[in-house]
Design a protein around this motif. Sequence first.
Motif, mmCIF file in Angstrom:
data_model
loop_
_atom_site.group_PDB
_atom_site.id
_atom_site.type_symbol
_atom_site.label_atom_id
_atom_site.label_comp_id
_atom_site.label_asym_id
_atom_site.label_seq_id
_atom_site.Cartn_x
_atom_site.Cartn_y
_atom_site.Cartn_z
ATOM 1 N N ALA A 168 0.856 -1.183 0.000
ATOM 2 C CA ALA A 168 0.000 0.000 0.000
ATOM 3 C C ALA A 168 0.891 1.232 0.000
ATOM 4 O O ALA A 168 1.859 1.310 0.771
ATOM 5 N N HIS A 189 -7.300 4.937 5.385
ATOM 6 C CA HIS A 189 -6.093 4.111 5.262
ATOM 7 C C HIS A 189 -6.397 2.648 5.560
ATOM 8 O O HIS A 189 -5.863 1.742 4.911
ATOM 9 N N VAL A 197 -7.716 0.982 2.558
ATOM 10 C CA VAL A 197 -6.653 0.663 1.602
ATOM 11 C C VAL A 197 -5.959 -0.638 2.002
ATOM 12 O O VAL A 197 -5.676 -1.502 1.156
ATOM 13 N N CYS A 229 -3.331 1.743 -3.860
ATOM 14 C CA CYS A 229 -3.231 3.160 -3.524
ATOM 15 C C CYS A 229 -4.599 3.816 -3.680
ATOM 16 O O CYS A 229 -5.534 3.221 -4.229
ATOM 17 N N GLY A 230 -4.706 5.031 -3.196
ATOM 18 C CA GLY A 230 -5.909 5.817 -3.396
ATOM 19 C C GLY A 230 -5.918 6.430 -4.784
ATOM 20 O O GLY A 230 -4.891 6.494 -5.478
ATOM 21 N N VAL A 253 -8.164 2.280 -4.770
ATOM 22 C CA VAL A 253 -9.239 2.266 -3.781
ATOM 23 C C VAL A 253 -9.960 3.609 -3.774
ATOM 24 O O VAL A 253 -9.319 4.654 -3.583
#
Length: 315
Positions: free
Chosen positions: A20, A31, A34, A120-121, A151
């Motif tokens: 991540a 978080h 994730v 990852c975002g 995500v």
Amino acid sequence: MKIFSDWRDLPAEGRGATIALGNFDGVHLGHAAVLRAAHAARPDAPRAVLTFEPHPREFFRPQDPPFRLTLSTERAAALAGLGVQYLYELPFNDAFSHLTAEAFVSDILHRGLGAAHLVCGADFAFGHRRGGDVAFLAARAEALGMGLTIVPQVADGEGPISSSRIRRLIQDGYPERAAALLGRPHSIRGPVTHGDKRGRTIGFPTANIPLGRHLEPQRGVYAVSARIAGAAVKGVANIGQRPTVGGAESRLEAHFFDFAGDLYGQELTVCLHHFLREEQKFPSFEALKAQIEADSATARALLDRDEKHAKPEQP
């Protein structure tokens, strides 16, 4: 959890993880989502986080006031609590800041860490001048044989959950609302230092902890808790400059109920549960003592109520 500070010459057991990516300041519910996605993507692979120390914002804008929700030790503990097995905490320095997005993916993630899968975002950006985005990462990850999960941002009724939003809540004196987004109370960790010892003269000895690189919360009085020698203790704390005694720099001063002991030099984590009142200057030590007694009674009542209504831990 194993912590690595370099991507080069990793032992075999430090490679092949689902990684991540991000700063993970605060290690909040976003978080955590994730990290859940990382495990779901490759449950057979170790769970890892790649992050940076110092935070890139600290490196690029050293003149800014401290803004960190979690420093390195706190962040690592929170990540370990979420099941992270490897933490790649890479030094963010001038050389690293000039690393291209391509080098970050190919040299660090692929060759250095041997990543099996990346998570990852949607707003993750990386490389020199933030030259890489998720579209670039997706293309390069596919070419290099690494999986990728992006995500979506986690949100509640008031909007996206982010470190910036949590910072604002803490600065505005809403620790309960911040805790709801963090999944735990916001805390400040640091060494207990010698103060002016005035508290003990009026019956309220305190543990003094510099704020250091932590974000400064709303100045005032809080109901707090800590773990000392493995035991949970409750207390009341002032965060601020202590105007009654002419203080010049902000710090946390905590008085713990039903505790007597020497804490000097110890690293202590103090959790902020409730904001009681703003910091104020009192006309005398007698008036200050009376207010501390009232604050202590309020803090005890609130913390006892929290304890009574706390959900039982799962077996």
